[in-house]
Design an enzyme around this catalytic site. Structure first.
Site, short mmCIF file in Angstrom:
data_model
loop_
_atom_site.label_atom_id
_atom_site.label_comp_id
_atom_site.label_asym_id
_atom_site.label_seq_id
_atom_site.Cartn_x
_atom_site.Cartn_y
_atom_site.Cartn_z
N CYS A 1 9.77 0.60 3.48
CA CYS A 1 8.62 1.51 3.54
C CYS A 1 7.66 1.23 4.69
O CYS A 1 6.74 2.02 4.93
CB CYS A 1 7.85 1.46 2.23
SG CYS A 1 8.71 2.15 0.80
N TYR B 1 6.86 9.48 16.92
CA TYR B 1 7.00 9.36 15.46
C TYR B 1 8.21 10.15 14.97
O TYR B 1 9.02 9.65 14.18
CB TYR B 1 5.73 9.86 14.79
CG TYR B 1 5.75 9.75 13.28
CD1 TYR B 1 5.66 8.50 12.66
CD2 TYR B 1 5.87 10.87 12.46
CE1 TYR B 1 5.69 8.38 11.28
CE2 TYR B 1 5.90 10.76 11.08
CZ TYR B 1 5.80 9.51 10.50
OH TYR B 1 5.84 9.40 9.12
N SER C 1 10.86 11.22 7.32
CA SER C 1 9.67 12.06 7.29
C SER C 1 10.09 13.50 7.54
O SER C 1 11.14 13.76 8.14
CB SER C 1 8.68 11.63 8.38
OG SER C 1 7.67 12.60 8.58
N ASP D 1 4.68 -7.66 3.23
CA ASP D 1 3.69 -6.93 4.02
C ASP D 1 2.94 -7.92 4.90
O ASP D 1 3.18 -9.13 4.84
CB ASP D 1 2.71 -6.18 3.11
CG ASP D 1 2.32 -4.82 3.70
OD1 ASP D 1 1.90 -4.79 4.87
OD2 ASP D 1 2.42 -3.80 2.99
N PHE E 1 1.55 12.94 2.53
CA PHE E 1 1.30 12.20 1.29
C PHE E 1 0.02 11.39 1.47
O PHE E 1 -0.36 11.03 2.58
CB PHE E 1 2.46 11.26 0.96
CG PHE E 1 3.50 11.87 0.07
CD1 PHE E 1 3.70 11.40 -1.22
CD2 PHE E 1 4.28 12.92 0.52
CE1 PHE E 1 4.66 11.97 -2.05
CE2 PHE E 1 5.24 13.51 -0.30
CZ PHE E 1 5.43 13.03 -1.59
N SER F 1 0.85 -1.20 0.00
CA SER F 1 0.00 0.00 0.00
C SER F 1 0.88 1.25 0.00
O SER F 1 2.10 1.17 0.19
CB SER F 1 -0.92 0.02 1.22
OG SER F 1 -0.17 0.14 2.42
N LEU G 1 3.18 4.42 -0.24
CA LEU G 1 4.41 4.75 -0.94
C LEU G 1 5.12 3.50 -1.47
O LEU G 1 5.71 3.52 -2.55
CB LEU G 1 5.35 5.52 0.00
CG LEU G 1 4.77 6.81 0.61
CD1 LEU G 1 5.81 7.46 1.53
CD2 LEU G 1 4.31 7.78 -0.46
#
Length: 268
Positions: A96, A173, A160, A36, A206, A15, A17
Site C-alpha cells: 500500500c 503518477y 489507481s 511504515d 479515497f 495510515s 488504505l
C-alpha cells in the site's frame, strides 16, 4: 483463503488504505505486520485498533522505507521472527505504500517537469512495491499449502484509476500505477506454480493522507464526475474488497477498479 490465524504484511500500513486493511484483518482474527516510515506515531497507530494494545500479539510495527532494500529486509526479518513466535503462518503481502506529486510534463510557462520529483514517484510506487514483494515472497512460497487447491497466499498491490484514465498533471503518477496494473498478470503467472495469487486494486478518490492536501475545488470537481455514490471512497470499502479478494480463490491476475463508476475526464 482463511484470514483467521494467518499473518499479513502491509507496507504503508500506518495510515489510509493500508491501516483500514489492517483494522479489518485483525477484526477477522488475522495477525498484521505493519511496515511504515520510522516517523510513524506508534502510540496513535495502536490506539486506532479497537481492543488492541501496543503489547498485543496480533499487531506489530516495523519501521521501513520501501526505497531501501536493506530497510525492507530488516522489517521482513523482524516479521518472520514474530511469525516464529506466534506460529501464525504468512498468508498475504499487501503493498500500500505510495506517493503522488502532481506535475505536468511541461507547465504553462514552458518549464519541463522536474525529473527528481518524477523519479521519486516511480521509485516509491513501482520499485518500492516490487522490492517489498520480491523480498517477502521467499517466506510466502515456502509455507504449507492450505485448502483443496493448495493455496499458499495472495499478493495485493494498489494501482489507481489513473492507471486507466490519468488526468493532466498525473504523468509520473499514472505511469507508476499503470506499471502496477501491467505487472499484475505476469506476476500471477510467475507465482501460479507456488499457489500464490496476485491481484491489484485501482481506487479512485479515497479519503487518505495522500488526498488530504487536495484543494476543495479540485476535490469537488472529482466528486462531480463520479456516477454513484458521489463522494470519496472510504478506507473500509477498500478493505472489504481486499477481504473479498483473499476469500475468493478465483480472483487472480486482475486489476479491479474501485471507483464509483468514475472515468476521469481530461478537463474539469
Amino acid at each position: 483463503m482463511i484470514i483467521e490465524g494467518r499473518t499479513f504484511i502491509i507496507s504503508g500500513g500506518a495510515s489510509g488504505l493500508g491501516l483500514a486493511t489492517a483494522h479489518l484483518l485483525t477484526a477477522k482474527g488475522g495477525y498484521v505486520s505493519i511496515l511504515d516510515l520510522s516517523k510513524t506515531d506508534q502510540d496513535a497507530l495502536f490506539t486506532s485498533f479497537p481492543s488492541i494494545s501496543k503489547s498485543s500479539s496480533r499487531v506489530k510495527f516495523f519501521p521501513c522505507d520501501v526505497t531501501f532494500s536493506d530497510s525492507i529486509s530488516t522489517a521482513i526479518a523482524g516479521t518472520v521472527g514474530w511469525i516464529n513466535q506466534t506460529h501464525a503462518s504468512l498468508a498475504g503481502i499487501i503493498a500500500c505504500a505510495g506517493i503522488s506529486w502532481p506535475a505536468k510534463i511541461i507547465d504553462r510557462d514552458g518549464n519541463p517537469m522536474d525529473m527528481p520529483t518524477a523519479k521519486k514517484v516511480i521509485e516509491v510506487n513501482v520499485f518500492g512495491t516490487l522490492d517489498f514483494i520480491r523480498l517477502a515472497l521467499p517466506h510466502l512460497i515456502t509455507v504449507p499449502p492450505h485448502g483443496p487447491d493448495g493455496e499458499r497466499g495472495v499478493v495485493i498491490m494498489v494501482a489507481s484509476s489513473a492507471a486507466f484514465d490519468g488526468q493532466p498533471g498525473q504523468v509520473s503518477y499514472a505511469a507508476s500505477k499503470g506499471a502496477i496494473r501491467s505487472a499484475t498478470l505476469p506476476m500471477a503467472r510467475d507465482l501460479a506454480r507456488y499457489g500464490v495469487r496476485v491481484v491489484s486494486i485501482a481506487p479512485s478518490l479515497f479519503d487518505t493522507n495522500m488526498t488530504k492536501g487536495m484543494g476543495g475545488k479540485a476535490r469537488e470537481s472529482l466528486v462531480r464526475v463520479m456516477e454513484w455514490p458521489r463522494r470519496a471512497g472510504r478506507g473500509e470499502e477498500f478493505a472489504h474488497l481486499v477481504e473479498a479478494v483473499m476469500e475468493n480463490t478465483m480472483m487472480n491476475g486482475e486489476c479491479i477498479r474501485l471507483d464509483g463508476a468514475v472515468r476521469m475526464p481530461s478537463k474539469m
